[in-house]
Scaffold this active site. Structure first.
Site, PDB file in Angstrom:
ATOM      1  N   LYS A   1      -4.878  -4.279  10.445  1.00 44.89           N
ATOM      2  CA  LYS A   1      -3.729  -4.614  10.302  1.00 44.89           C
ATOM      3  C   LYS A   1      -3.541  -5.908  10.955  1.00 44.89           C
ATOM      4  CE  LYS A   1      -2.244  -0.680   8.514  1.00 44.89           C
ATOM      5  NZ  LYS A   1      -1.646  -0.538   7.164  1.00 44.89           N
TER       6      LYS A   1
ATOM      7  N   SER B   1      -5.148  10.939  -3.568  1.00 45.03           N
ATOM      8  CA  SER B   1      -5.170  10.397  -4.963  1.00 45.03           C
ATOM      9  C   SER B   1      -6.756  10.346  -5.520  1.00 45.03           C
ATOM     10  CB  SER B   1      -4.699   8.872  -4.984  1.00 45.03           C
ATOM     11  OG  SER B   1      -5.403   8.067  -3.849  1.00 45.03           O
TER      12      SER B   1
ATOM     13  N   GLU C   1      -0.276 -14.249 -10.171  1.00 46.58           N
ATOM     14  CA  GLU C   1      -1.270 -14.877 -10.891  1.00 46.58           C
ATOM     15  C   GLU C   1      -2.682 -14.748 -10.034  1.00 46.58           C
ATOM     16  OE1 GLU C   1       1.529 -16.113 -10.217  1.00 46.58           O
ATOM     17  OE2 GLU C   1       2.292 -17.457 -12.167  1.00 46.58           O
TER      18      GLU C   1
ATOM     19  N   HIS D   1     -12.714   2.009   0.475  1.00 42.38           N
ATOM     20  CA  HIS D   1     -12.448   0.458   0.024  1.00 42.38           C
ATOM     21  C   HIS D   1     -13.246  -0.448  -0.321  1.00 42.38           C
ATOM     22  CE1 HIS D   1      -8.883   1.992   2.374  1.00 42.38           C
ATOM     23  NE2 HIS D   1      -8.307   1.138   1.510  1.00 42.38           N
TER      24      HIS D   1
ATOM     25  N   ASP E   1       1.366  11.956   5.130  1.00 38.75           N
ATOM     26  CA  ASP E   1       0.449  10.873   5.491  1.00 38.75           C
ATOM     27  C   ASP E   1       1.219  10.076   6.575  1.00 38.75           C
ATOM     28  OD1 ASP E   1      -1.708  11.586   3.650  1.00 38.75           O
ATOM     29  OD2 ASP E   1      -0.749  10.541   2.132  1.00 38.75           O
TER      30      ASP E   1
END
Ligand code: GLN
Ligand code: ZN
Length: 760
Positions: free
Chosen positions: A114, A438, A19, A699, A604
């Site tokens: 990360k 992509s 949600e 990003h 990758d």
């Protein structure tokens, strides 16, 4: 009577149906207003607290929730807001908060990286010179009170001050972390006092950096910071939480901090319980992290119960808490939402809600509740069925594994000879341009995929749709003027799932999402058994795309380490073994692509860095097997076939030697957010092969300026030879829209062309 307590360190934020993700994305696109977003967030928190208490958890965590990231929350709380956001006092607006995370029109976002060895990304705080820190958000107090108003007493979670400064980054050499720590400590004190005044008895203070190698300076920073906190009047009791490893040599340090309780990750470092108990530290409470917060398998409750008993015996039940090894942020929500998983394999698993049940059972067992014997016996029966299941072990895979030898880890020739042959066969211009794989996954692409998956459109219609997308993508790239094309990855949902679905040994959940960053979630495949490749996985699409153009099309694969790293991995054999099985499957795919006429193949490995063990002593072994796995996957080709790899979102400085040893002909790497600092590392190791340092931060919705790209390329040329440099974005373009991609790639190609002219 005093009892062992069932506790939790953190709950998944997104919600059972993700949600939060959908609310955030509607808010960002302007379809939802701020009040509605905040209301949705509040509802989720309420629901999650209730779910936890219903499962038998007492004092569930608060402030584990975040609209984007808990490190960003802490940065905003202490007012670590870079000056470019023009926010110097008062409460921080949601617009500023999200601008820090995602960038705004003319303002670059903070970096992300990360979170330890997970696939969660945190926003990296920036520490600027002469910055004035102050309490800018009371989120932690507000959420504590919010729960309290619902009748739920919680234990607020704060990222500890030392880990916070270690995770952030000074923006100039004039700023030291020690100074920042000094400046933010008063804010921590203020916050803790406010929490105590609001009624909080306990606060969970996360210092995951205690599981890292610490130098003497950092150790004393820890001592001083906590001494200062200790000296503060009317603070809540602190539960010091470390996770993703053992305290190891930092145990003494942790115990010297004078906290009231300590959490130990006993999944990653089971040995530390005995060491801790032998210390006989008076008074301190201990939280036993016995349920794996990082994986989907059921806990061996008998094993865990023995640990509980040992701790109860040594310390008394009232000093024991049972907990997951780390926050359940990294676990999917609820196994009961899975209706399609193979029943046998499903019976071996536990998601967040089931983990809470395990914690509750263990706490009841710790309290001598005989009723748990049946549950423990049932647990043993299930674990035994997993151990002996024939679904897991495949003789053919084991035979093939036995045939791996050193020659399979080497290309035929060294790079200079390969380079010669590749230049000849590919005849690319100087500073070749390419993308990472992509292209925009538009609403239509996603809609068609889900329609196909739901059986609403037939395979043919879907196939024709994908062909059309791929064709348009090839035309688009030719128009933009890129040199090495890609097919666009329209048939792929996710770079790991796509492969996992075609490999044996994997299963997939329907709803097993975990947060990756912001609103982005991933649904990691689950590797339960031996891995093999029944048939080619990508050849058809690569071949089709190549048939549409004279320019070379890159075959696009995900590497074995990344597939491993982004999956939930079986815990019944070493990870290195599972990785090698995947590498063999990818090796076969590489061979098939080459045989089909694909001249460039990209494998990758964005996740290779994040798999690095937290302690240096464990690095060489990991780097050995992970790089070997990449080499096993990539080395079976002819010299003239060009192998690319791609990495992103990590600090690569530490593993440069390993990156060299991977011996890819070309590496494309995320760089634009860190403004090319990374290249120094490539320079330092004299990186011998070719590199495409990303010049377009994909990003962020921001389109780079011409001068920005040119500047990044010039900086790259300060440390690389012209023959080494490729020109490409930071990462795949799937999250972007076509118009911005067009604008950005056009600029990128223009910059490369200009550079060719000026360098000629
Ligand atoms: N080839 C993938 C893509 O372009 C790489 C994604 C990644 O590095 N995370 O989407
Ligand atoms: Zn990437």
């Amino acid at each position: 009577m005093s009892l062992t307590a069932a506790r939790n360190l953190g709950f998944p934020r997104m919600g059972q149906q993700r949600e939060l993700k959908f609310a955030l994305e509607r808010f960002w696109s302007g379809e939802m207003d701020e009040t509605t977003l905040l209301e949705a967030a509040r509802e989720l928190r309420a629901r999650h607290w209730k779910l936890q208490t219903d499962a038998g958890i007492s004092l569930p965590p608060s402030n584990d929730f975040s609209l984007y990231d808990h490190v960003l929350d802490m940065a905003v709380t202490v007012g670590a807001i870079p000056s470019r956001f023009n926010s110097v006092e008062g409460p921080v607006s949601l617009a500023t908060y999200f601008a820090m995370a995602r960038g705004a029109k003319d303002t670059a976002a903070l970096e992300m990286t990360k979170w330890f060895d997970t696939n969660y990304h945190y926003v990296v705080p920036e520490f600027e010179p002469e910055h004035l820190y102050s309490l800018r958000s009371t989120k932690v107090v507000d959420e504590y009170l919010e729960a309290r108003a619902l009748g739920i007493e919680t234990r607020p979670v704060l990222l500890g001050p030392v880990s916070f400064v270690l995770l952030g980054k000074p923006t100039s050499p004039g700023v030291t972390r020690a100074q920042v720590l000094q400046q933010i400590l008063p804010i921590y004190k203020q916050l803790l006092q406010r929490l105590a005044a609001a009624g909080a008895d306990w606060v969970q203070i996360d210092e995951p950096c205690l599981c890292l190698d610490l130098d003497a300076a950092t150790e004393s920073r820890y001592r001083d910071a906590y001494a200062e906190l200790r000296a503060t009047a009317s603070l809540p009791k602190l539960l010091l939480a470390s996770y993703f490893g053992g305290l190891g040599p930092n145990l003494d340090l942790a115990l010297s901090l004078g906290v009231a309780g300590i959490h130990l990750d006993l999944v990653r470092a089971p040995e530390q319980l005995e060491v801790f108990l032998a210390r006989q530290v008076p008074g301190i409470r201990v939280s036993l992290g016995l349920v794996d917060g990082r994986n989907v398998w059921r806990t061996d409750l008998t094993w865990a119960r023995q640990r509980v008993d040992a701790a109860v015996q040594a310390l008394g039940a009232e000093r024991i808490e049972i907990a997951p090894s780390c926050s359940l942020l990294h676990s999917p929500f609820d196994l009961n939402a899975e209706t399609k998983l193979d029943a046998e394999i499903r019976s071996w698993m536990a998601f967040a809600l089931q983990k809470l049940e395990e914690i509750a059972i263990l706490s009841r067992a710790g309290n001598g509740d005989d009723g748990t014997e049946k549950e423990l016996a049932e647990n043993q029966r299930i674990l035994e069925s997993r151990r002996s299941s024939t679904r897991i072990h495949q003789a053919t895979v084991k035979q093939r594994m036995a045939t791996i030898d050193d020659s399979m880890l080497h290309r035929r020739s060294a790079y200079p000879e390969r380079h010669r042959q590749q230049s000849e066969s590919l005849s690319l211009p100087k500073f070749p341009t390419t993308t990472i794989g992509s292209f925009p996954q538009t609403a239509e692409v996603r809609r068609m995929r889900s329609a196909y998956r739901a059986g609403k459109i037939d395979p043919r219609t879907y196939e024709e749709f994908l062909q059309e997308e791929t064709r348009r993508c090839i035309l688009f790239q030719e128009e933009v003027g890129l040199d090495v094309l890609v097919h666009g990855e329209f048939e792929r949902n996710d770079m790991v799932e796509f492969f996992g679905e075609q490999l044996d040994g994997f299963v997939f959940s329907e709803n097993g999402w975990v947060q990756s960053y912001g609103s982005r979630c991933v649904k990691p495949p689950i590797i339960f058994g031996d891995v093999s490749r029944p048939q080619p996985m990508t050849v058809r699409w690569a071949q089709y795309a190549q048939s549409l153009t004279q320019k070379p099309v890159k075959g696009m694969l995900t590497g074995p380490v990344t597939i491993l790293q982004w999956s939930f991995v079986r815990d019944d054999q070493p990870r290195s073994e599972t990785c090698r099985q995947i590498a063999l499957a990818i090796r076969d795919e590489v061979a098939d692509l080459e045989a089909a006429g694909i001249r460039i193949i990209q494998i990758d490995e964005p996740a290779i860095r994040e798999g690095l063990p937290l302690r240096r002593a464990d690095w060489p072994q990991y780097l050995q097997w992970s790089v070997d796995a990449f080499r096993l996957a990539s080395s079976g080709v002819e010299d003239r076939t060009q192998i690319h790899t791609h990495m992103c979102y990590s600090e690569f400085n530490d593993i440069m030697e390993a990156i060299v040893r991977m011996d890819a002909d070309v590496i494309s790497i995320e760089c634009s957010r860190s403004r090319m600092e990374l290249l120094d590392a490539f320079h330092r190791v004299r990186y011998p092969n070719e590199i495409g340092p990303g010049v377009y931060d994909i990003h962020s919705p921001r389109i780079p300026q011409d001068e920005e790209i040119a500047d990044l390329l010039h900086r790259a040329l300060e440390v690389l030879t012209p023959g080494q440099l490729w020109v490409n974005p930071d990462c795949g373009l799937k999250t972007r829209g076509w118009p911005e991609v067009k604008e950005a790639l056009t600029k990128m190609v223009e910059a490369a062309v200009k550079l060719r002219v000026s360098a000629a």
